[in-house]
Scaffold this motif. Structure first.
Motif, PDB file in Angstrom:
ATOM      1  N   LEU A 164       0.822  -1.207   0.000  1.00 34.05           N
ATOM      2  CA  LEU A 164       0.000   0.000   0.000  1.00 34.05           C
ATOM      3  C   LEU A 164       0.861   1.264   0.000  1.00 34.05           C
ATOM      4  CD1 LEU A 164      -2.994   0.917   0.194  1.00 34.05           C
ATOM      5  CD2 LEU A 164      -2.643   1.099   2.666  1.00 34.05           C
ATOM      6  N   GLY A 165       0.649   2.111  -1.006  1.00 39.59           N
ATOM      7  CA  GLY A 165       1.322   3.399  -1.076  1.00 39.59           C
ATOM      8  C   GLY A 165       2.769   3.357  -1.529  1.00 39.59           C
ATOM      9  N   LEU A 166       3.227   2.209  -2.002  1.00 38.06           N
ATOM     10  CA  LEU A 166       4.629   2.088  -2.388  1.00 38.06           C
ATOM     11  C   LEU A 166       4.795   2.154  -3.903  1.00 38.06           C
ATOM     12  CD1 LEU A 166       5.789  -0.796  -0.007  1.00 38.06           C
ATOM     13  CD2 LEU A 166       5.815   1.678   0.400  1.00 38.06           C
ATOM     14  N   ALA A 167       5.962   2.623  -4.332  1.00 35.31           N
ATOM     15  CA  ALA A 167       6.286   2.689  -5.756  1.00 35.31           C
ATOM     16  C   ALA A 167       6.430   1.279  -6.328  1.00 35.31           C
ATOM     17  CB  ALA A 167       7.583   3.468  -5.956  1.00 35.31           C
ATOM     18  N   PRO A 168       6.154   1.094  -7.630  1.00 39.25           N
ATOM     19  CA  PRO A 168       6.201  -0.249  -8.228  1.00 39.25           C
ATOM     20  C   PRO A 168       7.510  -0.997  -7.998  1.00 39.25           C
ATOM     21  CG  PRO A 168       5.149   1.281  -9.739  1.00 39.25           C
ATOM     22  CD  PRO A 168       5.645   2.105  -8.590  1.00 39.25           C
ATOM     23  N   LEU A 169       8.648  -0.316  -8.078  1.00 39.37           N
ATOM     24  CA  LEU A 169       9.931  -0.996  -7.864  1.00 39.37           C
ATOM     25  C   LEU A 169      10.066  -1.478  -6.428  1.00 39.37           C
ATOM     26  CD1 LEU A 169      12.520   1.088  -9.950  1.00 39.37           C
ATOM     27  CD2 LEU A 169      11.718  -1.252 -10.373  1.00 39.37           C
ATOM     28  N   VAL A 170       9.557  -0.692  -5.496  1.00 41.48           N
ATOM     29  CA  VAL A 170       9.608  -1.079  -4.080  1.00 41.48           C
ATOM     30  C   VAL A 170       8.675  -2.262  -3.837  1.00 41.48           C
ATOM     31  CG1 VAL A 170       9.283  -0.303  -1.704  1.00 41.48           C
ATOM     32  CG2 VAL A 170      10.186   1.285  -3.421  1.00 41.48           C
ATOM     33  N   VAL A 171       7.510  -2.255  -4.486  1.00 42.52           N
ATOM     34  CA  VAL A 171       6.571  -3.374  -4.370  1.00 42.52           C
ATOM     35  C   VAL A 171       7.245  -4.665  -4.827  1.00 42.52           C
ATOM     36  CG1 VAL A 171       4.406  -4.364  -5.227  1.00 42.52           C
ATOM     37  CG2 VAL A 171       4.529  -1.930  -4.628  1.00 42.52           C
ATOM     38  N   LYS A 172       7.971  -4.601  -5.910  1.00 40.35           N
ATOM     39  CA  LYS A 172       8.688  -5.780  -6.418  1.00 40.35           C
ATOM     40  C   LYS A 172       9.674  -6.291  -5.380  1.00 40.35           C
ATOM     41  CE  LYS A 172      11.448  -7.341 -10.370  1.00 40.35           C
ATOM     42  NZ  LYS A 172      12.089  -6.934 -11.639  1.00 40.35           N
ATOM     43  N   ASP A 173      10.394  -5.374  -4.739  1.00 38.48           N
ATOM     44  CA  ASP A 173      11.362  -5.766  -3.706  1.00 38.48           C
ATOM     45  C   ASP A 173      10.661  -6.417  -2.518  1.00 38.48           C
ATOM     46  OD1 ASP A 173      13.453  -4.810  -5.199  1.00 38.48           O
ATOM     47  OD2 ASP A 173      13.597  -2.888  -4.138  1.00 38.48           O
ATOM     48  N   ILE A 174       9.540  -5.824  -2.092  1.00 35.36           N
ATOM     49  CA  ILE A 174       8.817  -6.344  -0.928  1.00 35.36           C
ATOM     50  C   ILE A 174       8.336  -7.768  -1.194  1.00 35.36           C
ATOM     51  CG2 ILE A 174       6.688  -6.120   0.424  1.00 35.36           C
ATOM     52  CD1 ILE A 174       8.809  -4.189   1.360  1.00 35.36           C
ATOM     53  N   PHE A 175       7.801  -8.015  -2.388  1.00 29.99           N
ATOM     54  CA  PHE A 175       7.296  -9.357  -2.681  1.00 29.99           C
ATOM     55  C   PHE A 175       8.427 -10.367  -2.885  1.00 29.99           C
ATOM     56  CE2 PHE A 175       3.211  -7.456  -2.807  1.00 29.99           C
ATOM     57  CZ  PHE A 175       2.339  -8.497  -2.537  1.00 29.99           C
ATOM     58  N   SER A 176       9.566  -9.904  -3.335  1.00 27.74           N
ATOM     59  CA  SER A 176      10.738 -10.775  -3.399  1.00 27.74           C
ATOM     60  C   SER A 176      11.149 -11.206  -2.000  1.00 27.74           C
ATOM     61  CB  SER A 176      11.887 -10.030  -4.099  1.00 27.74           C
ATOM     62  OG  SER A 176      13.073 -10.803  -4.051  1.00 27.74           O
ATOM     63  N   ILE A 177      11.069 -10.279  -1.060  1.00 27.81           N
ATOM     64  CA  ILE A 177      11.426 -10.592   0.323  1.00 27.81           C
ATOM     65  C   ILE A 177      10.384 -11.511   0.952  1.00 27.81           C
ATOM     66  CG2 ILE A 177      11.645  -9.550   2.619  1.00 27.81           C
ATOM     67  CD1 ILE A 177      13.013  -7.159   1.061  1.00 27.81           C
ATOM     68  N   ILE A 178       9.105 -11.309   0.640  1.00 24.98           N
ATOM     69  CA  ILE A 178       8.067 -12.208   1.136  1.00 24.98           C
ATOM     70  C   ILE A 178       8.349 -13.641   0.696  1.00 24.98           C
ATOM     71  CG2 ILE A 178       5.621 -12.849   0.887  1.00 24.98           C
ATOM     72  CD1 ILE A 178       5.006  -9.807   0.813  1.00 24.98           C
ATOM     73  N   LYS A 179       8.781 -13.792  -0.553  1.00 22.25           N
ATOM     74  CA  LYS A 179       9.130 -15.135  -1.055  1.00 22.25           C
ATOM     75  C   LYS A 179      10.320 -15.709  -0.291  1.00 22.25           C
ATOM     76  CE  LYS A 179       8.236 -18.332  -4.174  1.00 22.25           C
ATOM     77  NZ  LYS A 179       9.033 -19.411  -3.564  1.00 22.25           N
ATOM     78  N   LYS A 180      11.304 -14.874   0.010  1.00 19.65           N
ATOM     79  CA  LYS A 180      12.467 -15.346   0.772  1.00 19.65           C
ATOM     80  C   LYS A 180      12.071 -15.774   2.183  1.00 19.65           C
ATOM     81  CE  LYS A 180      16.023 -12.578  -1.581  1.00 19.65           C
ATOM     82  NZ  LYS A 180      16.992 -11.458  -1.430  1.00 19.65           N
ATOM     83  N   ILE A 181      11.183 -15.002   2.801  1.00 22.04           N
ATOM     84  CA  ILE A 181      10.697 -15.349   4.138  1.00 22.04           C
ATOM     85  C   ILE A 181      10.010 -16.709   4.101  1.00 22.04           C
ATOM     86  CG2 ILE A 181       8.989 -14.727   5.899  1.00 22.04           C
ATOM     87  CD1 ILE A 181       9.605 -11.769   5.190  1.00 22.04           C
ATOM     88  N   ASN A 182       9.195 -16.933   3.081  1.00 16.55           N
ATOM     89  CA  ASN A 182       8.507 -18.210   2.926  1.00 16.55           C
ATOM     90  C   ASN A 182       9.493 -19.339   2.654  1.00 16.55           C
ATOM     91  OD1 ASN A 182       6.839 -20.016   0.546  1.00 16.55           O
ATOM     92  ND2 ASN A 182       5.901 -19.785   2.551  1.00 16.55           N
TER      93      ASN A 182
END
Length: 237
Positions: A164-182
């Protein structure tokens, strides 16, 4: 057996029915996403699991144990944490102080090892450990909110609108990290308005409409469903 089982969950706010008997499962090591319009009951679902809102009916079972009625602290101790919508960092505390708050129920011996893991995922947080959280960028604050949750050493991490409220490139980074956490063994239950990225990331998805579950399936299959494309992905018929 599912790690987290939701059965016939009902929540009412006064005379308003927020959840009307929803049921779903989250298996260990999965990423599961809940998608739906605003007001569908997604956030209420996560808050119910955390013991933050009272139930009108139904059961929440975690690792074979019914956790209905437990207070939030006990639920965190059992291994479920929530990254709230809007990040909600403590703006006047430093990045490091925010992270250590996430470990307040942990044994002191685990704080430094967990902090090391968080810094490996989010090197920026280590660089900014001295900085007041309120002066971090939106993306850095989201990293901090996730890192703070990980300091509790969870088995299940629930995230409410992490992009929410993040730039597209930052969103990509966040979801990459979510995958790493999983990939590191943490089960993820995710709410996300960006249905496209959520369904691409998730093993399975549930579509919520006005307090009910209307559709479920593998994330990639839901992504190809014409009704989903029309309702949530901005595609025209």
């Amino acid at each position: 057996m599912s790690l987290l089982e939701i059965r016939d969950l009902k929540v009412c706010y006064g005379g308003i029915v927020a959840l009307d008997g929803i049921s779903f499962d989250v298996n260990e090591h999965e990423i599961v996403t809940l998608i739906g319009a605003n007001g569908a009951g997604k956030s209420t679902t996560l808050r119910s699991i955390m013991g933050l809102v009272p139930l009108s009916g139904g059961t929440i079972t975690y690792d074979g144990e019914v956790i209905n009625g437990l207070d939030t602290q006990k639920i965190v101790q059992k291994g479920i944490v929530l990254v709230p919508e809007g990040r909600r960092v403590f703006p006047n505390l430093t990045t490091l102080e925010n992270l250590k708050i996430g470990a307040y129920l942990q044994d002191d011996k685990t704080v430094e090892p967990n902090l090391k893991k968080v810094y490996e995922l989010f090197p920026r947080l280590e660089e900014r450990h001295w900085q007041q959280a309120g002066t971090l960028s939106g993306g850095e604050q989201q990293m901090l909110a996730v890192g703070r949750a990980l300091m509790a050493n969870p088995r299940v991490i629930m995230m409410d609108e992490p992009s929410l409220g993040l730039a597209p490139l930052v969103v990509k980074d966040i979801f990459s990290i979510i995958k790493k956490i999983n990939d590191a063994g943490v089960t993820v239950l995710l709410i996300e308005q960006n249905a496209n990225v959520a369904l691409k990331t998730a093993d399975r998805g549930y579509v919520m409409e006005t307090g009910t579950v209307s559709m479920t399936g593998p994330g990639r299959e839901l992504l190809e469903d014409e009704a989903i494309k029309f309702a949530y992905l901005g595609k025209t018929r």
